[in-house]
Scaffold this active site. Structure first.
Site, PDB file in Angstrom:
ATOM      1  N   GLN A 137       0.808  -1.216   0.000  1.00 45.78           N
ATOM      2  CA  GLN A 137       0.000   0.000   0.000  1.00 45.78           C
ATOM      3  C   GLN A 137       0.841   1.265   0.000  1.00 45.78           C
ATOM      4  OE1 GLN A 137      -2.586  -0.468   3.414  1.00 45.78           O
ATOM      5  NE2 GLN A 137      -3.537  -2.316   2.596  1.00 45.78           N
ATOM      6  N   HIS A 185      -1.006   0.024   5.631  1.00 44.18           N
ATOM      7  CA  HIS A 185      -1.578   1.057   6.506  1.00 44.18           C
ATOM      8  C   HIS A 185      -0.651   2.264   6.696  1.00 44.18           C
ATOM      9  CE1 HIS A 185      -4.343  -2.169   8.558  1.00 44.18           C
ATOM     10  NE2 HIS A 185      -4.397  -2.197   7.229  1.00 44.18           N
ATOM     11  N   GLU A 187     -15.095   3.698   9.303  1.00 47.24           N
ATOM     12  CA  GLU A 187     -15.636   4.795  10.102  1.00 47.24           C
ATOM     13  C   GLU A 187     -15.491   6.148   9.434  1.00 47.24           C
ATOM     14  OE1 GLU A 187     -14.516   2.918  14.531  1.00 47.24           O
ATOM     15  OE2 GLU A 187     -13.730   4.878  13.917  1.00 47.24           O
ATOM     16  N   TYR A 200      -9.679   7.778  19.405  1.00 44.94           N
ATOM     17  CA  TYR A 200     -10.758   7.204  18.593  1.00 44.94           C
ATOM     18  C   TYR A 200     -10.846   5.686  18.677  1.00 44.94           C
ATOM     19  CZ  TYR A 200     -11.951  11.806  17.291  1.00 44.94           C
ATOM     20  OH  TYR A 200     -12.389  13.103  17.383  1.00 44.94           O
ATOM     21  N   TYR A 243     -10.438 -10.349  10.742  1.00 44.04           N
ATOM     22  CA  TYR A 243     -10.726 -11.052   9.491  1.00 44.04           C
ATOM     23  C   TYR A 243     -11.076 -12.517   9.716  1.00 44.04           C
ATOM     24  CZ  TYR A 243      -9.047  -6.887   7.131  1.00 44.04           C
ATOM     25  OH  TYR A 243      -8.886  -5.585   6.700  1.00 44.04           O
TER      26      TYR A 243
END
Length: 382
Positions: free
Chosen positions: A90, A161, A252, A262, A273
């Site tokens: 990513q 991420h 979210e 959060y 998963y």
């Protein structure tokens, strides 16, 4: 409102409103009537972000490490001077956003996954932010006066991420969203910048009015985030909103307030998963609740407030893309509350990576694919 921080004249808006001849078009019904998506350009290599230049052209990042200028359907050669990136998983070249004084300064900011060697780290990679000036004076565009103004304080070998949106606040300071790199516990470590939103000045220094909870690193604005890949500032009050990926379910939307936690991975909507529960459940005192969540996941990426003349009924609403959901989402906003959701072009345009609102009031998208596309969404006939 001109997304990503610069004002534009109606004349320049007109440049964006003219798609090249022979474009592909798709039309659907919506709450605003018939809406058409037109392909302006294709052949981009996994585009990650777009920004609007004052002369009507587009800046687009490609995850593999190129910054492109797109004009009249043509994709220009790579802009020179882009830093080396770790284009694995990513990671790669991620967001691009323009300084509020871009028309005078030419200053822009780019987030990217930086190689450890370039950062003076031992190994791995981490999210960094580059400040540079876009020089358009020569035959080929180039970045000059470059400086890495921010980097994560702990690099690792993960390819997951990274986040990472960089958005300019109303005061000119930058919010940068950071994923927890696949190690959930990092999001609850107030000395680790992973799994957080940071706020920095344009030169990378720490603003004096950042929140200062005990034990927090000074750059931190909020903690407890998993992988926030979309962020937008509301012009009316400067409030920051962000969308982040959950695990299995539990994506979210958050109103990201200073000094707040959060919750990831202590609380979550969704499961791991393998179906096992996450943390202690969906709520715990001292941890913030999302404004909205998605289960099943849509993998939200890209976020923008709509303000414009083409869709007046949507003014003040949030727009976001879905990667796994392959859709454009409109969230009907009343103040800070989400009172409705509209799904557009579901399964028709591909994985939508970024969403922006142009000075012409049209909605612009880039799709995450080997043959990525730049798409304009407007009322049919506009």
């Amino acid at each position: 409102m001109f997304q990503r921080g610069i004002a534009a004249t109606l004349a320049l808006a007109g440049l964006l409103a003219l798609p090249p001849a022979g474009v592909q078009a798709q039309t659907i019904g919506s709450s605003a009537g018939r809406v058409q998506a037109m392909v302006l350009a294709e052949g981009l290599d996994h585009p990650w972000a777009l920004a609007f230049l004052p002369d009507g052209r587009f800046l687009v990042t490609e995850r593999s490490g190129q910054l492109r200028i797109v004009s009249d359907g043509a994709i220009g050669p790579p802009v020179e001077g882009v830093p080396a990136v770790v284009a694995r998983g990513q990671g790669g070249l991620l967001d691009v956003t323009l300084a509020r004084d871009f028309e005078e300064s030419g200053r822009l900011y780019m987030s990217f996954s930086e190689p450890a060697a370039d950062a003076g780290m031992d190994s791995g990679s981490g999210t960094a932010v580059l400040s540079a000036r876009l020089d358009l004076s020569g035959e080929r565009a180039r970045l000059v006066d470059q400086q890495v103004i921010f980097r994560m304080n702990h690099f690792d070998g993960s390819t997951r991420h990274f986040g990472s949106r960089a958005v300019v606040g109303n005061d000119g300071n930058l919010f940068v969203t950071l994923g927890e790199r696949g190690t959930a516990a990092r999001a609850q470590d107030p000395q680790d910048l992973a799994g957080a939103v940071v706020r920095i000045a344009p030169d990378g220094s720490v603003p004096a009015d950042n929140p200062k909870p005990e034990g927090w690193a000074p750059e931190l604005w909020s903690i407890g985030h998993r992988n926030p890949q979309g962020a937008a500032v509301r012009d009316s009050d400067g409030a920051l909103f962000a969308v982040e990926h959950g695990a299995r379910g539990g994506d979210e939307l958050n109103l990201v307030r200073p000094g707040r936690n959060y919750g990831w991975p202590e609380i979550a909507y969704g499961t791991n998963y393998d179906g096992s529960p996450i943390g202690v459940g969906q709520a715990q005192p001292g941890l913030e609740q999302p404004l909205h969540f998605w289960d099943p996941s849509i993998s939200p990426s890209g976020l923008a407030f709509y303000e414009g003349e083409l869709f007046p009924a949507w003014n003040g609403d949030l727009l976001l893309g879905g990667l796994s959901g392959q859709l454009l989402v409109r969230l009907d906003m009343e103040g800070d509350a989400v009172v409705g959701e509209e799904r557009l072009f579901e399964g028709q345009l591909g994985r939508i990576r970024d969403v922006g609102v142009g000075p012409d009031g049209a909605i612009y998208l880039v799709t995450d694919a080997d043959n990525g596309r730049l798409i304009r969404v407007a009322p049919e006939g506009e």
